[in-house]
Design a protein around this motif. Structure first.
Motif, mmCIF file in Angstrom:
data_model
loop_
_atom_site.group_PDB
_atom_site.id
_atom_site.type_symbol
_atom_site.label_atom_id
_atom_site.label_comp_id
_atom_site.label_asym_id
_atom_site.label_seq_id
_atom_site.Cartn_x
_atom_site.Cartn_y
_atom_site.Cartn_z
ATOM 1 N N LYS A 93 -26.128 47.899 -37.455
ATOM 2 C CA LYS A 93 -26.532 46.814 -36.595
ATOM 3 C C LYS A 93 -25.465 45.660 -36.900
ATOM 4 N N SER A 94 -24.918 45.705 -37.772
ATOM 5 C CA SER A 94 -24.007 44.676 -38.543
ATOM 6 C C SER A 94 -22.626 45.327 -38.724
ATOM 7 N N ILE A 95 -21.465 44.752 -38.205
ATOM 8 C CA ILE A 95 -20.344 45.259 -38.517
ATOM 9 C C ILE A 95 -19.174 43.980 -38.694
ATOM 10 N N ASP A 96 -18.211 44.203 -39.360
ATOM 11 C CA ASP A 96 -16.965 43.338 -39.451
ATOM 12 C C ASP A 96 -15.871 43.502 -38.183
ATOM 13 N N LYS A 134 -8.890 25.137 -34.636
ATOM 14 C CA LYS A 134 -10.077 24.897 -33.949
ATOM 15 C C LYS A 134 -10.957 26.135 -33.230
ATOM 16 N N LEU A 135 -12.197 26.347 -33.547
ATOM 17 C CA LEU A 135 -12.759 27.677 -33.016
ATOM 18 C C LEU A 135 -13.577 27.275 -31.797
ATOM 19 N N VAL A 136 -13.510 28.118 -30.934
ATOM 20 C CA VAL A 136 -14.381 27.982 -29.725
ATOM 21 C C VAL A 136 -15.160 29.255 -29.289
ATOM 22 N N ILE A 137 -16.391 29.229 -29.048
ATOM 23 C CA ILE A 137 -17.239 30.106 -29.037
ATOM 24 C C ILE A 137 -18.362 29.795 -27.742
ATOM 25 N N ASP A 138 -18.249 30.386 -26.692
ATOM 26 C CA ASP A 138 -19.326 30.177 -25.679
ATOM 27 C C ASP A 138 -19.937 31.263 -25.167
ATOM 28 N N GLN A 139 -21.292 31.374 -25.552
ATOM 29 C CA GLN A 139 -21.973 32.887 -25.336
ATOM 30 C C GLN A 139 -23.129 32.657 -24.491
ATOM 31 N N ILE A 140 -23.759 33.845 -24.049
ATOM 32 C CA ILE A 140 -25.041 33.643 -23.370
ATOM 33 C C ILE A 140 -26.344 33.821 -24.276
ATOM 34 N N SER A 141 -26.193 34.844 -25.180
ATOM 35 C CA SER A 141 -27.375 35.230 -25.774
ATOM 36 C C SER A 141 -27.053 35.476 -27.230
ATOM 37 N N GLY A 142 -27.654 35.069 -28.330
ATOM 38 C CA GLY A 142 -27.659 35.208 -29.754
ATOM 39 C C GLY A 142 -27.087 33.908 -30.457
ATOM 40 N N SER A 143 -27.296 33.963 -31.717
ATOM 41 C CA SER A 143 -27.056 33.104 -32.785
ATOM 42 C C SER A 143 -25.576 32.824 -32.894
ATOM 43 N N ILE A 144 -25.208 31.793 -33.456
ATOM 44 C CA ILE A 144 -23.814 31.584 -34.041
ATOM 45 C C ILE A 144 -23.763 30.894 -35.467
ATOM 46 N N HIS A 145 -23.395 31.650 -36.511
ATOM 47 C CA HIS A 145 -23.118 30.674 -37.678
ATOM 48 C C HIS A 145 -21.609 30.699 -38.267
ATOM 49 N N VAL A 146 -21.338 29.446 -38.518
ATOM 50 C CA VAL A 146 -20.077 29.299 -38.825
ATOM 51 C C VAL A 146 -20.169 28.663 -40.319
ATOM 52 N N GLU A 147 -19.208 29.364 -41.239
ATOM 53 C CA GLU A 147 -19.262 28.658 -42.543
ATOM 54 C C GLU A 147 -17.740 28.640 -43.075
ATOM 55 N N VAL A 189 -9.515 33.128 -39.582
ATOM 56 C CA VAL A 189 -10.804 33.060 -38.913
ATOM 57 C C VAL A 189 -11.277 34.583 -38.947
ATOM 58 N N VAL A 190 -12.314 34.707 -39.586
ATOM 59 C CA VAL A 190 -12.877 35.936 -39.973
ATOM 60 C C VAL A 190 -14.299 36.282 -39.132
ATOM 61 N N ILE A 191 -14.339 37.307 -38.382
ATOM 62 C CA ILE A 191 -15.562 37.327 -37.425
ATOM 63 C C ILE A 191 -16.426 38.461 -37.925
ATOM 64 N N LYS A 192 -17.866 38.356 -37.832
ATOM 65 C CA LYS A 192 -18.483 39.417 -38.122
ATOM 66 C C LYS A 192 -19.871 39.469 -37.175
ATOM 67 N N ALA A 193 -20.083 40.424 -36.732
ATOM 68 C CA ALA A 193 -21.323 40.411 -35.700
ATOM 69 C C ALA A 193 -22.391 41.376 -35.895
ATOM 70 N N LEU A 240 -22.980 35.890 -34.025
ATOM 71 C CA LEU A 240 -21.943 35.977 -34.708
ATOM 72 C C LEU A 240 -21.863 35.336 -36.044
ATOM 73 N N GLU A 241 -21.210 35.766 -37.085
ATOM 74 C CA GLU A 241 -20.940 35.178 -38.087
ATOM 75 C C GLU A 241 -19.501 34.941 -38.340
ATOM 76 N N VAL A 242 -19.125 33.843 -38.518
ATOM 77 C CA VAL A 242 -17.647 33.458 -38.488
ATOM 78 C C VAL A 242 -17.285 32.428 -39.824
ATOM 79 N N LYS A 243 -16.290 32.865 -40.403
ATOM 80 C CA LYS A 243 -15.860 32.278 -41.495
ATOM 81 C C LYS A 243 -14.427 31.449 -40.999
ATOM 82 N N VAL A 244 -14.343 30.161 -41.431
ATOM 83 C CA VAL A 244 -13.151 29.341 -41.121
ATOM 84 C C VAL A 244 -12.666 28.574 -42.082
ATOM 85 N N PRO A 245 -11.295 28.160 -42.077
ATOM 86 C CA PRO A 245 -10.808 27.298 -43.080
ATOM 87 C C PRO A 245 -11.672 25.914 -43.104
#
Length: 271
Positions: free
Chosen positions: A24-27, A41-54, A61-65, A115-120
């Protein structure tokens, strides 16, 4: 193409589909920047679900879901003459980078995607979601524009400036430092607005809570509410009203800080 990179998860790959079916969770992917030494700059626009940026020490930019159960648009009793339903495992998520702007495109309309996202660390953000999720940010230094509808917004140990709004949820922000002369706004319809600033904050405050209270531990100079007069000579009307907004100055005043909620409290804190 040096200034534009497109990284896409292909639903047709059998191996990927097999992994998704089991986990249920993947890189998903890492997105390199055109100019890693400059702010992105990070841009995310979605309909359903959480967004965590660290924030982290890397320069990509590293993205996991992770995915929740698919929404069912049919009645379980319909078995199509005894045939078994196969759970869908296709994906429709992509990311595009151009001139240090990374846009994540989530077309998973039938799944709740977290979505779990790591950014500089030095990065700007524009994030929005509508249903089934909260938005949280940790450790980022930049200009942040955060919007939610049915969920909370939490910014932890951030620096820079922020504009946040949600309909149903609390807003909680803790600033390590703020951008000088930057106007900010924090607005919820049903929820508390709890914002912590450095004690050196200079601001013109505009705050309003229809069904709650306003609190602060700053030494705020409150301005008197004066009647606003609107006279229309052509129609002969004369209208007088007093705003419900609380206005005040912190440390002599500065950029405008707007705080608004209908059903909740407003807390303006000093750290």
């Amino acid at each position: 193409m040096k200034n534009a990179r497109l990284i896409t998860v292909l639903a047709a790959l059998f191996v990927m589909c097999s992994v998704i079916a089991q986990e249920k969770s993947i890189d998903l992917f890492s997105v390199p920047l055109s100019n890693p030494s400059s702010r992105g700059k990070l841009v995310i626009d979605q309909i359903s679900g959480s967004i965590h940026v660290e924030a982290y020490e890397g320069n990509e930019v590293v993205i996991k879901a992770s995915f929740e159960s698919e929404k069912r648009h049919y009645k379980e009793k319909n078995k199509h003459n005894g045939m078994k339903r196969i759970e869908g495992s296709s994906m429709a998520i992509s990311a595009e980078e151009k001139n240090n702007v990374v846009q994540v495109i989530n077309e998973q309309w039938n799944k709740v995607t977290n979505l779990e996202v790591k950014v500089p660390k030095n990065f700007s953000l524009k994030l929005s979601t509508v249903n089934d999720g909260n938005i949280s940010v940790k450790g980022v230094n930049g200009e942040m524009e955060i919007s939610n509808v049915n969920g909370e917004i939490t910014l932890e140990s951030v620096s820079g400036s922020a504009s946040t709004d949600t309909v149903n949820g609390d807003i909680t922000v803790y600033f390590n430092s703020i951008t000088k002369d930057a106007n900010m706004a924090f607005s919820s319809l049903n929820g508390d607005v709890d914002i912590t600033f450095p004690s050196s904050l200079k601001a013109d405050v505009k705050a309003k809570s229809d069904m709650g209270e306003i609190f602060t531990d700053f030494d705020m100079q409150i301005a008197a509410n004066k009647p606003e007069v609107n006279k229309n000579n052509s129609s002969g009307t004369y209208k007088v009203k007093i705003e419900q907004w609380v206005r005040g100055k912190i440390n002599g005043g500065g950029p405008e800080m707007l705080f608004k909620t209908f059903n909740g409290d407003i807390l303006i804190k000093s750290k």
